[in-house]
Design a protein around this motif. Structure first.
Motif, PDB file in Angstrom:
ATOM      1  N   GLY A 218      34.879  33.605  19.960  1.00 17.59           N
ATOM      2  CA  GLY A 218      34.063  32.989  21.014  1.00 17.59           C
ATOM      3  C   GLY A 218      34.353  33.542  22.405  1.00 17.59           C
ATOM      4  O   GLY A 218      33.529  33.424  23.307  1.00 17.59           O
ATOM      5  N   ASP A 219      35.506  34.165  22.609  1.00 22.45           N
ATOM      6  CA  ASP A 219      35.791  34.795  23.901  1.00 22.45           C
ATOM      7  C   ASP A 219      34.788  35.933  24.140  1.00 22.45           C
ATOM      8  O   ASP A 219      34.284  36.536  23.180  1.00 22.45           O
ATOM      9  N   GLU A 220      34.573  36.254  25.396  1.00 19.40           N
ATOM     10  CA  GLU A 220      33.646  37.345  25.704  1.00 19.40           C
ATOM     11  C   GLU A 220      34.400  38.561  26.236  1.00 19.40           C
ATOM     12  O   GLU A 220      35.361  38.415  26.994  1.00 19.40           O
ATOM     13  N   VAL A 221      33.931  39.717  25.812  1.00 17.81           N
ATOM     14  CA  VAL A 221      34.518  40.973  26.284  1.00 17.81           C
ATOM     15  C   VAL A 221      33.413  41.809  26.910  1.00 17.81           C
ATOM     16  O   VAL A 221      32.431  42.142  26.247  1.00 17.81           O
TER      17      VAL A 221
ATOM     18  N   GLU B 138      32.938  32.022  32.218  1.00 15.55           N
ATOM     19  CA  GLU B 138      34.271  31.397  32.049  1.00 15.55           C
ATOM     20  C   GLU B 138      34.943  31.874  30.767  1.00 15.55           C
ATOM     21  O   GLU B 138      36.154  31.767  30.616  1.00 15.55           O
ATOM     22  N   LYS B 139      34.104  32.406  29.850  1.00 15.84           N
ATOM     23  CA  LYS B 139      34.670  32.853  28.559  1.00 15.84           C
ATOM     24  C   LYS B 139      35.147  34.312  28.619  1.00 15.84           C
ATOM     25  O   LYS B 139      35.675  34.836  27.644  1.00 15.84           O
ATOM     26  N   THR B 140      34.888  34.993  29.735  1.00 14.04           N
ATOM     27  CA  THR B 140      35.264  36.413  29.817  1.00 14.04           C
ATOM     28  C   THR B 140      36.781  36.567  29.755  1.00 14.04           C
ATOM     29  O   THR B 140      37.514  35.982  30.554  1.00 14.04           O
TER      30      THR B 140
ATOM     31  N   ILE C 295      36.440  47.246  40.740  1.00 10.05           N
ATOM     32  CA  ILE C 295      37.129  46.696  39.566  1.00 10.05           C
ATOM     33  C   ILE C 295      38.320  45.837  40.019  1.00 10.05           C
ATOM     34  O   ILE C 295      38.556  44.745  39.516  1.00 10.05           O
ATOM     35  N   ARG C 296      39.052  46.373  40.988  1.00  7.79           N
ATOM     36  CA  ARG C 296      40.231  45.647  41.475  1.00  7.79           C
ATOM     37  C   ARG C 296      39.818  44.277  42.024  1.00  7.79           C
ATOM     38  O   ARG C 296      40.405  43.247  41.678  1.00  7.79           O
ATOM     39  N   ARG C 297      38.750  44.292  42.812  1.00 10.08           N
ATOM     40  CA  ARG C 297      38.302  43.030  43.412  1.00 10.08           C
ATOM     41  C   ARG C 297      37.803  42.057  42.347  1.00 10.08           C
ATOM     42  O   ARG C 297      38.027  40.852  42.433  1.00 10.08           O
ATOM     43  N   PHE C 298      37.148  42.607  41.337  1.00  6.63           N
ATOM     44  CA  PHE C 298      36.644  41.763  40.233  1.00  6.63           C
ATOM     45  C   PHE C 298      37.829  41.059  39.554  1.00  6.63           C
ATOM     46  O   PHE C 298      37.800  39.858  39.303  1.00  6.63           O
ATOM     47  N   LEU C 299      38.876  41.817  39.288  1.00  5.63           N
ATOM     48  CA  LEU C 299      40.059  41.227  38.630  1.00  5.63           C
ATOM     49  C   LEU C 299      40.777  40.229  39.537  1.00  5.63           C
ATOM     50  O   LEU C 299      41.312  39.230  39.071  1.00  5.63           O
ATOM     51  N   LEU C 300      40.768  40.513  40.832  1.00  2.46           N
ATOM     52  CA  LEU C 300      41.433  39.577  41.751  1.00  2.46           C
ATOM     53  C   LEU C 300      40.651  38.261  41.861  1.00  2.46           C
ATOM     54  O   LEU C 300      41.230  37.201  42.019  1.00  2.46           O
ATOM     55  N   ARG C 301      39.322  38.368  41.732  1.00  5.47           N
ATOM     56  CA  ARG C 301      38.501  37.140  41.775  1.00  5.47           C
ATOM     57  C   ARG C 301      38.657  36.334  40.490  1.00  5.47           C
ATOM     58  O   ARG C 301      38.573  35.123  40.495  1.00  5.47           O
ATOM     59  N   HIS C 302      38.874  37.035  39.373  1.00  2.00           N
ATOM     60  CA  HIS C 302      38.912  36.355  38.074  1.00  2.00           C
ATOM     61  C   HIS C 302      40.280  36.587  37.430  1.00  2.00           C
ATOM     62  O   HIS C 302      40.487  37.567  36.711  1.00  2.00           O
ATOM     63  N   LYS C 303      41.174  35.666  37.731  1.00  2.00           N
ATOM     64  CA  LYS C 303      42.593  35.885  37.424  1.00  2.00           C
ATOM     65  C   LYS C 303      42.906  35.902  35.925  1.00  2.00           C
ATOM     66  O   LYS C 303      43.976  36.369  35.531  1.00  2.00           O
ATOM     67  N   ASP C 304      41.988  35.363  35.095  1.00  2.00           N
ATOM     68  CA  ASP C 304      42.293  35.343  33.657  1.00  2.00           C
ATOM     69  C   ASP C 304      41.769  36.579  32.923  1.00  2.00           C
ATOM     70  O   ASP C 304      41.958  36.707  31.720  1.00  2.00           O
ATOM     71  N   VAL C 305      41.074  37.428  33.649  1.00  2.00           N
ATOM     72  CA  VAL C 305      40.476  38.590  32.983  1.00  2.00           C
ATOM     73  C   VAL C 305      41.468  39.762  32.969  1.00  2.00           C
ATOM     74  O   VAL C 305      42.127  40.046  33.968  1.00  2.00           O
ATOM     75  N   LEU C 306      41.547  40.410  31.807  1.00  2.00           N
ATOM     76  CA  LEU C 306      42.382  41.612  31.690  1.00  2.00           C
ATOM     77  C   LEU C 306      41.464  42.834  31.644  1.00  2.00           C
ATOM     78  O   LEU C 306      40.262  42.697  31.378  1.00  2.00           O
TER      79      LEU C 306
END
Ligand SMILES: Cc1ncc(COP(=O)(O)O)c(C=O)c1O
Length: 397
Positions: free
Chosen positions: A116-119, A164-166, A190-201
């Motif tokens: 169910g997680d999204e990639v 939220e599932k990303t 990409i860096r900013r995207f990851l900083l905005r969404h702390k659970d995303v790897l």
């Protein structure tokens, strides 16, 4: 009654590139005039000193199991390479040596996602990402980059597909199939995207990292300190050192994620053959051989892409890295599958249709220029003749 097969595997599509590679081999056996530009592999032999190391190790009896995630000296050397050449700061404990980079990608995805997680992954992109995600029971979410924008990664495009599932974002530069490299500006997106969404790897597939042209550089996202511990870097030996058949690659991550992935690795792979790992240690020193191959790819790229761009109705943006020419055909009414069939029938050239890389629109094809200049020159000649014919037919019609 239980289902006969695992649903995730049952719904999986065959690998488009493998199907086309097999088809190209089949038709070439029947018609030697066929020019096979479908495959994604170097036509060079593996450098001699790597092969010699393998013979030496096998002769010396180095043929037993080795310690799980990789020989300590190889893991150390990989971490050192990533840290000194790519500006990363990986610990050898976070490095796992796998049978090809493909298994690293599978293992990373399998370790990180739950059903169910999204990639998220970028289109056009390598054929296996969505299937690997599906095999793990997760949901692949495509971010469609635009041809008209030269496939620039824009913040809005990422945000549109984020939920939220990303759990993970997969990127690949130098890119298969477009030949684009990641610009510093895009790395910042990409860096900013990851900083905005702390659970995303982030999984950064840098398989073609050593095949770069002109003044282009590879940006490893793991070199950006604020996100470094959320970046899994995948790389290998297949493309840059002409070792496709050896099946060896690696992932680098934090020791914590490495330990988790290592459990899956122990139960599915045990270890990569010791003699192949010993040879990979030598491969990491083959700078000169790698550079010689790169220079030849560059000459081929120039010949092939300039040749294609002379043909009316054909356009190919100069690849910045890897060995693929992502070619646009202006043939109204034909989708990429039909263009591919047309080029095969009329020009006897095999390539891969854009749709295989998730490109829904347009009539684009990927040609590999990892082949001799004679073959590439002949391919240009044949495609030119096929395009002239179609233009004449149109006029007459
Ligand atoms: C973008 C990309 N990533 C990963 C791989 C896997 O490489 P290997 O498993 O041979 O190391 C390939 C192979 O075609 C590729 O093109």
């Amino acid at each position: 009654m239980s289902e006969r097969f695992n649903k995730n595997i049952e719904q999986m599509k065959a690998s488009a590139s493998m199907v086309i590679m097999a088809k190209a081999k089949r038709i070439k056996a029947q018609d030697p005039e066929i020019i096979d530009l479908a495959g994604g592999e170097p036509d060079f032999d593996t450098p001699a000193r790597i092969c010699e190391e393998l013979f030496r190790q096998v002769k010396a009896g180095y043929t037993h199991y080795t310690v799980g995630p990789g020989l300590p000296e190889l893991r150390e050397k990989i971490a050192q390479k990533l840290n000194t050449e790519n500006g990363c700061s990986y610990h050898p404990d976070g490095v796992i040596v796998t049978p090809g980079g493909k298994y690293s990608i599978y293992m990373a995805v399998r370790t990180l996602v739950n059903p169910g997680d999204e990639v998220m992954y970028l289109n056009p992109g390598w054929v296996s990402y969505p299937s690997i995600v599906e095999a793990a029971g997760a949901v692949p979410v495509d971010v469609n980059l635009r041809y008209e924008e030269n496939y620039l990664i824009r913040e809005e495009l990422l945000e549109e597909k984020y939920s939220e599932k990303t759990k993970l974002l997969i990127i690949n530069y130098p890119n298969n199939p477009t030949g684009r490299v990641l610009t510093p500006k895009e790395a910042e997106v990409i860096r900013r995207f990851l900083l905005r969404h702390k659970d995303v790897l982030l999984l950064s597939d840098e398989m073609y990292e050593r095949i770069l042209y002109d003044d282009n550089c590879n940006v490893s996202p793991a070199s950006m300190p604020e996100i470094a511990d959320r970046v899994i870097t995948v790389n290998g030996f297949s493309k840059s050192v002409a070792m496709t058949g050896w099946r060896i690659g690696y992932m680098a991550t934090t020791p914590e994620i490495g330990a988790m992935a290592g459990k899956l690795f122990q139960h599915t792979i045990s270890c990569v053959s010791g003699f192949i790992q010993k040879s990979a240690i030598v491969a990491l020193d083959c700078q000169q051989e790698i550079e010689e191959m790169r220079k030849i790819y560059e000459q081929r790229r120039n010949l092939f892409v300039n040749g294609l761009n002379q043909i009316p109705g054909v356009h190919c943006t100069m690849p910045e890295g890897a060995f693929y020419a992502w070619t646009d055909f202006d043939i109204p009414g034909m989708d990429s599958n039909q263009v591919c069939e047309f080029i095969l029938e009329q020009a006897k050239v095999v390539g891969v249709p854009g749709i295989s890389y998730g490109e829904q629109q347009g009539s684009r094809m990927r040609f590999s220029f990892a082949t001799s200049t004679d073959q590439l020159a002949k391919a240009v000649e044949n495609i030119s003749a096929a395009m002239a014919k179609i233009k004449c037919e149109k006029k007459e019609g």
